[in-house]
Write a protein that holds these residues in place. Sequence first.
Motif, mmCIF file in Angstrom:
data_model
loop_
_atom_site.group_PDB
_atom_site.id
_atom_site.type_symbol
_atom_site.label_atom_id
_atom_site.label_comp_id
_atom_site.label_asym_id
_atom_site.label_seq_id
_atom_site.Cartn_x
_atom_site.Cartn_y
_atom_site.Cartn_z
ATOM 1 N N LEU A 98 0.835 -1.200 0.000
ATOM 2 C CA LEU A 98 0.000 0.000 0.000
ATOM 3 C C LEU A 98 0.871 1.252 0.000
ATOM 4 O O LEU A 98 0.563 2.239 -0.692
ATOM 5 N N GLY A 99 1.950 1.220 0.747
ATOM 6 C CA GLY A 99 2.872 2.343 0.765
ATOM 7 C C GLY A 99 3.513 2.585 -0.594
ATOM 8 O O GLY A 99 3.682 3.730 -1.014
ATOM 9 N N GLY A 134 2.983 5.880 -2.674
ATOM 10 C CA GLY A 134 4.195 6.602 -3.033
ATOM 11 C C GLY A 134 4.306 6.847 -4.528
ATOM 12 O O GLY A 134 4.767 7.911 -4.961
ATOM 13 N N ALA A 135 3.868 5.872 -5.336
ATOM 14 C CA ALA A 135 3.904 6.043 -6.793
ATOM 15 C C ALA A 135 2.994 7.183 -7.226
ATOM 16 O O ALA A 135 3.355 7.995 -8.088
ATOM 17 N N SER A 136 1.799 7.252 -6.623
ATOM 18 C CA SER A 136 0.915 8.378 -6.948
ATOM 19 C C SER A 136 1.534 9.678 -6.469
ATOM 20 O O SER A 136 1.356 10.735 -7.095
ATOM 21 N N VAL A 187 2.699 -2.525 -13.074
ATOM 22 C CA VAL A 187 1.755 -1.797 -13.931
ATOM 23 C C VAL A 187 0.885 -0.871 -13.087
ATOM 24 O O VAL A 187 0.649 0.293 -13.436
ATOM 25 N N ALA A 188 0.415 -1.388 -11.946
ATOM 26 C CA ALA A 188 -0.424 -0.583 -11.058
ATOM 27 C C ALA A 188 0.343 0.638 -10.546
ATOM 28 O O ALA A 188 -0.209 1.744 -10.462
ATOM 29 N N MET A 189 1.630 0.457 -10.219
ATOM 30 C CA MET A 189 2.428 1.582 -9.729
ATOM 31 C C MET A 189 2.621 2.634 -10.819
ATOM 32 O O MET A 189 2.536 3.836 -10.555
ATOM 33 N N GLY A 237 1.156 6.656 -10.851
ATOM 34 C CA GLY A 237 1.888 7.882 -11.132
ATOM 35 C C GLY A 237 1.063 8.847 -11.963
ATOM 36 O O GLY A 237 1.005 10.049 -11.684
ATOM 37 N N PHE A 238 0.389 8.328 -12.997
ATOM 38 C CA PHE A 238 -0.462 9.171 -13.843
ATOM 39 C C PHE A 238 -1.701 9.646 -13.077
ATOM 40 O O PHE A 238 -2.159 10.779 -13.268
ATOM 41 N N VAL A 239 -2.243 8.782 -12.225
ATOM 42 C CA VAL A 239 -3.389 9.180 -11.407
ATOM 43 C C VAL A 239 -2.990 10.330 -10.483
ATOM 44 O O VAL A 239 -3.707 11.333 -10.360
ATOM 45 N N GLY A 240 -1.837 10.184 -9.824
ATOM 46 C CA GLY A 240 -1.372 11.234 -8.928
ATOM 47 C C GLY A 240 -1.125 12.545 -9.655
ATOM 48 O O GLY A 240 -1.476 13.622 -9.162
ATOM 49 N N PHE A 241 -0.535 12.472 -10.861
ATOM 50 C CA PHE A 241 -0.296 13.679 -11.650
ATOM 51 C C PHE A 241 -1.616 14.340 -12.007
ATOM 52 O O PHE A 241 -1.795 15.557 -11.835
#
Length: 454
Positions: A283-284, A288-290, A336-338, A342-346
């Motif tokens: 989960l971390g 963190g990726a987002s 892939v999820a990570m 990243g794109f979700v967080g952006f």
Amino acid sequence: MKKREDISDARKSSPPDRSTSQGPAISHAWRALRHRNFKLFFAGQGISLIGTWMTRLATTWLVYRLTHSALLLGIVTFAGQIVSFALGPVAGVWVERLNRRKLLVWTQAVASAQSLAMAALTLAHVINLWEIVALAAVQGLVNAFDMPARQSFLVQMVDERNDLSNAIAINSSMVNATRLIGPAIAGLVIGAFGEGWCFLIDGVSYFAVIASLLMMRITPLEIRRSTTSMFEQMREGWDYVRTFRPIRTILLLVSLLCLMGYPFAVLLPVFVGEVLHGNAATLGWLTGASGIGALVSGLSLAVRKSVVGLTRMLQISAAMLGGALILFGMSRTLWVAMALMGFVGFGLMQSAAVSNTVIQSLVPEDKRARVMSYYTMAFFGAAPFGSLLTGVLAHRIGAPHTVILTGAFCVAGALWFTAELPKISAIVRPIYREMGLLPARDMEMISDAREPAV
């Protein structure tokens, strides 16, 4: 003309900068840090936000560990955010009537007490779901006043108005840098010692931001105080938001994105446990990726020299958020999820920071806190209903299908905003021209051909 005159008056209301450092020049991307008050805020808030992100991850993992229910995860989040939604307009009026620095000191002190209470109950192994719900509601009460106060206080920390958009971008970068650090630390702390220590660290971290607020040297703003009643001020703020198309449209899009896009975080523990078969550390990693994507978003805004063109970025970021959520719902492997996180967080943070920046650039000073309270309602108000909705949907159709569905709504919102963009630009362009951000229309046809989208 009335709105434009108000805006022009607001541009002139800022006092000269008396707290700006005279040291070596700072690069353009970090120019807001020239201001002593904002530098203090940056340091104190940076420490506090690490604890905040630790608490967010620890709370979701604690609820999931106790209940293993996506629905109850949604209920806890709903309880914390519905209070902010309900009190938004009232809080905005009160913020304009109170000393904002003193108010922020009190909100941080209450938030610290809330985290320390969570720590005491969790470390004593006596905490239950309803205590978590009650303490989440307390945090929602704090956020109802803290968010509009903090957003409208930025203009007092950064005395040069041209640096305000940069301060918002740096603040966004700070939020997202700590979003990367906090969950990673929380995953390790939970694995080694349990959730209670995350709450304890968070409670202590608030002392840093309280200290930074007390150390600031603030020049009071000269704002024309209204002699009308609270109800009339609330109605005046609502009428302004309702009738001024750019702010109304942006707030509607933010509401949709927070209703459908933001609650993905509620379902992350379910993804970790049921789809990726991971633990708190997993989960971390996802959080963190987002955070990395969100940090890139903040840095991209910090290097911008002007607010001009940001509405186009709001359109792009909303579409990116929706598309990434759809693909995330289809993913079944961690890497892939990570990447998609990243794109979700952006997309999520770009939407939030851009909308904040554009609204702050347009709103007159005497309505700033009230308008920012509606921004708080849009950002935190729609999210509780979205959390409850996604919890119910995930309980019925599963977390992956729920995320795909909510992502599709975000894409639809981006398409709607695209259709509204020409009407918004027609209103905003003269305002930016009056502010000196666009050239005067001496040669109308050439200007129209060369002006960037706003």
